[in-house]
Write a protein that holds these residues in place. Structure first.
Motif, PDB file in Angstrom:
ATOM      1  N   ALA A 177      46.367  36.870  25.757  1.00 19.03           N
ATOM      2  CA  ALA A 177      47.011  36.597  24.472  1.00 19.03           C
ATOM      3  C   ALA A 177      46.202  35.645  23.593  1.00 19.03           C
ATOM      4  N   GLN A 178      45.488  34.688  24.190  1.00 22.13           N
ATOM      5  CA  GLN A 178      44.776  33.695  23.378  1.00 22.13           C
ATOM      6  C   GLN A 178      43.721  34.323  22.464  1.00 22.13           C
ATOM      7  N   PRO A 179      42.801  35.171  22.981  1.00 28.07           N
ATOM      8  CA  PRO A 179      41.835  35.796  22.069  1.00 28.07           C
ATOM      9  C   PRO A 179      42.505  36.699  21.027  1.00 28.07           C
ATOM     10  N   PHE A 180      43.614  37.322  21.408  1.00 29.73           N
ATOM     11  CA  PHE A 180      44.369  38.159  20.457  1.00 29.73           C
ATOM     12  C   PHE A 180      44.822  37.310  19.269  1.00 29.73           C
ATOM     13  N   ASP A 237      43.798  34.300  18.443  1.00 29.07           N
ATOM     14  CA  ASP A 237      42.639  33.721  17.761  1.00 29.07           C
ATOM     15  C   ASP A 237      42.088  34.709  16.736  1.00 29.07           C
ATOM     16  N   SER A 238      42.059  35.987  17.089  1.00 29.47           N
ATOM     17  CA  SER A 238      41.570  37.013  16.158  1.00 29.47           C
ATOM     18  C   SER A 238      42.444  37.093  14.921  1.00 29.47           C
ATOM     19  N   LEU A 239      43.745  36.941  15.107  1.00 27.62           N
ATOM     20  CA  LEU A 239      44.671  37.025  13.974  1.00 27.62           C
ATOM     21  C   LEU A 239      44.642  35.788  13.086  1.00 27.62           C
ATOM     22  N   SER A 240      43.978  34.728  13.540  1.00 24.75           N
ATOM     23  CA  SER A 240      43.959  33.490  12.760  1.00 24.75           C
ATOM     24  C   SER A 240      43.040  33.564  11.538  1.00 24.75           C
ATOM     25  N   ASP A 241      42.240  34.611  11.445  1.00 20.73           N
ATOM     26  CA  ASP A 241      41.294  34.739  10.334  1.00 20.73           C
ATOM     27  C   ASP A 241      41.780  35.802   9.353  1.00 20.73           C
ATOM     28  N   ALA A 242      41.787  35.469   8.067  1.00 19.51           N
ATOM     29  CA  ALA A 242      42.288  36.389   7.040  1.00 19.51           C
ATOM     30  C   ALA A 242      41.467  37.675   6.951  1.00 19.51           C
ATOM     31  N   THR A 243      40.158  37.582   7.081  1.00 21.74           N
ATOM     32  CA  THR A 243      39.321  38.783   7.008  1.00 21.74           C
ATOM     33  C   THR A 243      39.643  39.719   8.165  1.00 21.74           C
ATOM     34  N   ARG A 244      39.816  39.173   9.349  1.00 18.56           N
ATOM     35  CA  ARG A 244      40.146  40.025  10.497  1.00 18.56           C
ATOM     36  C   ARG A 244      41.523  40.661  10.327  1.00 18.56           C
ATOM     37  N   ARG A 280      30.288  40.911  12.241  1.00 19.26           N
ATOM     38  CA  ARG A 280      30.609  39.756  13.087  1.00 19.26           C
ATOM     39  C   ARG A 280      32.105  39.725  13.404  1.00 19.26           C
ATOM     40  N   HIS A 281      32.937  39.972  12.408  1.00 16.72           N
ATOM     41  CA  HIS A 281      34.381  40.001  12.635  1.00 16.72           C
ATOM     42  C   HIS A 281      34.768  41.137  13.583  1.00 16.72           C
ATOM     43  N   LEU A 282      34.120  42.274  13.437  1.00 20.02           N
ATOM     44  CA  LEU A 282      34.383  43.400  14.337  1.00 20.02           C
ATOM     45  C   LEU A 282      34.004  43.033  15.776  1.00 20.02           C
ATOM     46  N   ALA A 283      32.897  42.326  15.947  1.00 20.94           N
ATOM     47  CA  ALA A 283      32.467  41.918  17.284  1.00 20.94           C
ATOM     48  C   ALA A 283      33.488  40.981  17.926  1.00 20.94           C
ATOM     49  N   VAL A 284      34.022  40.060  17.143  1.00 23.79           N
ATOM     50  CA  VAL A 284      35.036  39.135  17.667  1.00 23.79           C
ATOM     51  C   VAL A 284      36.265  39.919  18.132  1.00 23.79           C
ATOM     52  N   MET A 285      36.693  40.879  17.327  1.00 23.34           N
ATOM     53  CA  MET A 285      37.884  41.656  17.684  1.00 23.34           C
ATOM     54  C   MET A 285      37.620  42.598  18.856  1.00 23.34           C
ATOM     55  N   ARG A 286      36.404  43.112  18.945  1.00 23.99           N
ATOM     56  CA  ARG A 286      36.038  43.968  20.081  1.00 23.99           C
ATOM     57  C   ARG A 286      36.058  43.151  21.378  1.00 23.99           C
ATOM     58  N   GLU A 287      35.487  41.956  21.326  1.00 25.33           N
ATOM     59  CA  GLU A 287      35.464  41.079  22.492  1.00 25.33           C
ATOM     60  C   GLU A 287      36.879  40.679  22.925  1.00 25.33           C
ATOM     61  N   ALA A 288      37.795  40.558  21.973  1.00 22.07           N
ATOM     62  CA  ALA A 288      39.179  40.194  22.270  1.00 22.07           C
ATOM     63  C   ALA A 288      39.992  41.386  22.769  1.00 22.07           C
ATOM     64  N   GLY A 289      39.435  42.597  22.647  1.00 20.34           N
ATOM     65  CA  GLY A 289      40.126  43.792  23.107  1.00 20.34           C
ATOM     66  C   GLY A 289      41.064  44.413  22.094  1.00 20.34           C
ATOM     67  N   LEU A 290      40.975  43.991  20.828  1.00 15.60           N
ATOM     68  CA  LEU A 290      41.851  44.540  19.794  1.00 15.60           C
ATOM     69  C   LEU A 290      41.392  45.887  19.270  1.00 15.60           C
ATOM     70  N   ILE A 291      40.084  46.092  19.227  1.00 14.88           N
ATOM     71  CA  ILE A 291      39.571  47.329  18.655  1.00 14.88           C
ATOM     72  C   ILE A 291      38.609  48.013  19.626  1.00 14.88           C
ATOM     73  N   TRP A 297      53.459  44.745  23.150  1.00 15.32           N
ATOM     74  CA  TRP A 297      53.720  43.528  22.387  1.00 15.32           C
ATOM     75  C   TRP A 297      52.660  43.321  21.303  1.00 15.32           C
ATOM     76  N   ALA A 298      51.406  43.690  21.597  1.00 10.86           N
ATOM     77  CA  ALA A 298      50.332  43.525  20.612  1.00 10.86           C
ATOM     78  C   ALA A 298      50.519  44.499  19.447  1.00 10.86           C
ATOM     79  N   TYR A 299      50.881  45.747  19.748  1.00 11.31           N
ATOM     80  CA  TYR A 299      51.150  46.720  18.686  1.00 11.31           C
ATOM     81  C   TYR A 299      52.286  46.247  17.791  1.00 11.31           C
ATOM     82  N   ARG A 300      53.315  45.690  18.392  1.00 10.48           N
ATOM     83  CA  ARG A 300      54.456  45.217  17.589  1.00 10.48           C
ATOM     84  C   ARG A 300      54.052  44.083  16.661  1.00 10.48           C
ATOM     85  N   ILE A 301      53.259  43.162  17.163  1.00  5.53           N
ATOM     86  CA  ILE A 301      52.802  42.050  16.328  1.00  5.53           C
ATOM     87  C   ILE A 301      51.921  42.573  15.200  1.00  5.53           C
ATOM     88  N   LEU A 302      51.019  43.495  15.503  1.00  2.38           N
ATOM     89  CA  LEU A 302      50.147  44.058  14.470  1.00  2.38           C
ATOM     90  C   LEU A 302      50.952  44.836  13.431  1.00  2.38           C
TER      91      LEU A 302
END
Length: 113
Positions: free
Chosen positions: A3-6, A8-15, A46-57, A77-82
């Protein structure tokens, strides 16, 4: 999924903007994200790499194109939040992002999407 990297990824407006576009479009390449967000390619990558590493994309290659989409094995739970975040984003800057994307000339053609 951790959950933490998930979150963290959502904390950035561009992501969040990228995720909202991926939710709406299903799959996009970097050039489409650059056109939609009006940001330089290295920043988007760079933003895509962060999200890929977190398992979002997830990504797939088709010739010279690399396409990104929400990871198909995200937990419910992740789909619901997104989904909730995407609804909120539709009323903000994401609406303008979608307009710019729709106006993009020469969008890549997907043969396997």
């Amino acid at each position: 999924m951790d959950a933490q990297p998930f979150f963290d990824s959502l904390s950035d407006a561009t992501r969040r903007r990228i995720l909202a576009l991926l939710q709406g479009e299903g799959e996009l390449c970097v050039c489409e994200l650059v056109a939609a967000l009006g940001l330089p390619q290295p920043k988007i990558s760079r933003h895509l790499a962060v999200m890929r590493e977190a398992g979002l994309i997830a990504m797939r290659r088709e010739g010279t194109w690399i396409f990104y989409r929400l990871h198909p094995e995200l937990p419910l739970w992740a789909y619901r939040i997104l989904e909730i975040a995407g609804r909120d984003a539709a009323e903000s800057e994401s609406g303008a992002d979608r307009v710019r994307l729709a106006g993009m000339a020469d969008r890549p053609i997907r043969c396997c999407g």
